[in-house]
Scaffold this active site. Structure first.
Site, PDB file in Angstrom:
ATOM      1  N   ASN A   1       0.888  -1.179   0.000  1.00  0.00           N
ATOM      2  CA  ASN A   1       0.000   0.000   0.000  1.00  0.00           C
ATOM      3  C   ASN A   1       0.921   1.222   0.000  1.00  0.00           C
ATOM      4  O   ASN A   1       1.735   1.394   0.906  1.00  0.00           O
ATOM      5  CB  ASN A   1      -0.849  -0.034   1.274  1.00  0.00           C
ATOM      6  CG  ASN A   1      -2.202   0.640   1.179  1.00  0.00           C
ATOM      7  OD1 ASN A   1      -2.928   0.646   2.174  1.00  0.00           O
ATOM      8  ND2 ASN A   1      -2.579   1.175   0.051  1.00  0.00           N
TER       9      ASN A   1
ATOM     10  N   CYS B   1      -6.829   4.466   7.878  1.00  0.00           N
ATOM     11  CA  CYS B   1      -5.877   3.826   6.957  1.00  0.00           C
ATOM     12  C   CYS B   1      -4.914   2.986   7.792  1.00  0.00           C
ATOM     13  O   CYS B   1      -3.948   3.503   8.359  1.00  0.00           O
ATOM     14  CB  CYS B   1      -5.113   4.859   6.138  1.00  0.00           C
ATOM     15  SG  CYS B   1      -3.899   4.098   5.040  1.00  0.00           S
TER      16      CYS B   1
ATOM     17  N   CYS C   1      -4.963  -3.165   1.582  1.00  0.00           N
ATOM     18  CA  CYS C   1      -5.774  -2.161   2.295  1.00  0.00           C
ATOM     19  C   CYS C   1      -6.029  -2.709   3.689  1.00  0.00           C
ATOM     20  O   CYS C   1      -6.725  -3.718   3.854  1.00  0.00           O
ATOM     21  CB  CYS C   1      -7.088  -1.906   1.558  1.00  0.00           C
ATOM     22  SG  CYS C   1      -8.144  -0.711   2.425  1.00  0.00           S
ATOM     23  N   GLY C   2      -5.466  -2.049   4.682  1.00  0.00           N
ATOM     24  CA  GLY C   2      -5.534  -2.553   6.057  1.00  0.00           C
ATOM     25  C   GLY C   2      -6.930  -2.499   6.652  1.00  0.00           C
ATOM     26  O   GLY C   2      -7.375  -3.461   7.293  1.00  0.00           O
ATOM     27  N   SER C   3      -7.626  -1.388   6.451  1.00  0.00           N
ATOM     28  CA  SER C   3      -8.973  -1.296   7.029  1.00  0.00           C
ATOM     29  C   SER C   3      -9.909  -2.284   6.328  1.00  0.00           C
ATOM     30  O   SER C   3     -10.829  -2.827   6.963  1.00  0.00           O
ATOM     31  CB  SER C   3      -9.510   0.139   6.971  1.00  0.00           C
ATOM     32  OG  SER C   3      -9.434   0.668   5.668  1.00  0.00           O
TER      33      SER C   3
END
Ligand SMILES: N[C@@H](CCC[C@H](N)C(=O)O)C(=O)O
Length: 294
Positions: free
Chosen positions: A15, A76, A224-226
């Site tokens: 990311n 994020c 994408c962490g979330s």
């Protein structure tokens, strides 16, 4: 021209993140600067994490998050790990309380270099996500892509991790779906009044999952962490997995998500520094360290 600020180009398992040091100044990174930085191949990014002086006692800093289209984001996870790695390298401190528009997050760098971020509690109410119309049960909402009688994707779960997410469950290889085509349509679907991050997820065991995400305001990303957090929470809620899951992301990196008994979601993974420089937060004009800003 505003005075320049230091930045680090980093990534959170692919990311693409710019960590901007805006401490000690009152201005903000403008949408125009974000668009200019994203238009340059060297500084192309998914999110800017702008570190500002703390607004709230008990927190170290306030973090302003911008997507590559210049819009703001409330969360994020991968960017937060980059912020923590940068701050830990600078200060020697390992744990930080950081504030975003969505609230206060605690994060810490472990002895092995991995970083955990407490992403807070998920929210499932249709008005919290938000959705444009009432859904009593957001484990499965009415939304589909493709022919009415044979949809390609359908019935996603919806979750807020501070930011809006929809997760479509698939059985086939996640790479066999045209997410670059469906992503923009779904991100901007009228059911999502604040747009949404769109993930396709394939559960491979009660402890493992593969995901691909079309990010709101950034498009296809390598991680994408979330979205990873939203996917695990939604999978556990629908009994597809347990509450502790390792995820493979499109960049080939891995994340671990634990939805704890106290309802907090903990995201763990790596962060990597690439290069540093200075930039003008109003225009995005930049130079690497040891070069001068034009
Ligand atoms: N890459 C991020 C999510 C960034 C925010 C998102 N595009 C939004 O607008 O909500 C992550 O790692 O969580």
């Amino acid at each position: 021209m505003a005075s320049t600020a230091p930045f680090a180009k980093m990534n959170g398992i692919g990311n693409e993140i710019i960590v901007a040091d805006m401490r000690g100044r009152a201005d903000r990174v403008t949408p125009a600067a974000a668009l200019a930085l994203n238009a340059d191949g060297a500084t192309k990014f998914d999110q800017i994490m702008a570190i500002h002086d703390a607004r709230t006692p008990g927190t170290a800093f306030f973090i302003d998050i911008l997507n590559s289209d210049g819009t703001g984001a409330q969360a994020c996870g991968n960017g937060m790990r980059c912020v923590v790695q940068a701050l830990a390298a600078e200060t020697g401190q390992k744990a930080f309380a950081l504030e975003t528009v969505a609230g206060i997050l605690n994060a810490e760098e472990h002895a092995d270099g991995l970083i955990s971020v407490d992403m807070g509690k998920p929210r499932f109410g249709w008005q919290d996500i938000p959705l444009a119309e009432e859904f009593r049960d957001t484990r499965m909402i009415e939304l589909q892509v493709g022919p009415i009688d044979a949809p390609e994707l359908h019935s996603p779960s919806a979750v807020s991790m501070g930011n809006p997410h929809a997760i479509f469950w698939v059985d086939r290889d996640v790479w066999s779906y045209e997410l670059d085509r469906f992503g923009p349509l779904l991100e901007n679907h009228p059911i999502f009044p604040e747009r949404a991050n769109i993930t396709i997820a394939r559960v491979t065991s009660p402890e493992t999952m593969v995901i691909r995400t079309w990010e709101r305001g950034a498009g296809l990303t390598k991680a994408c962490g979330s979205a990873a957090c939203a996917a695990v929470v939604a999978a556990a809620r629908t009994r597809r997995t347990g509450r502790s899951v390792s995820l493979v992301t499109p960049g080939g990196g891995s994340l671990h998500v634990e939805w704890r008994g106290d309802d907090h979601v903990i995201l763990t993974g790596a962060a990597e520094w690439e290069f540093s420089g200075r930039f003008d937060p109003s225009t995005g004009v930049w130079a690497r360290d040891n070069e001068s800003v034009a």
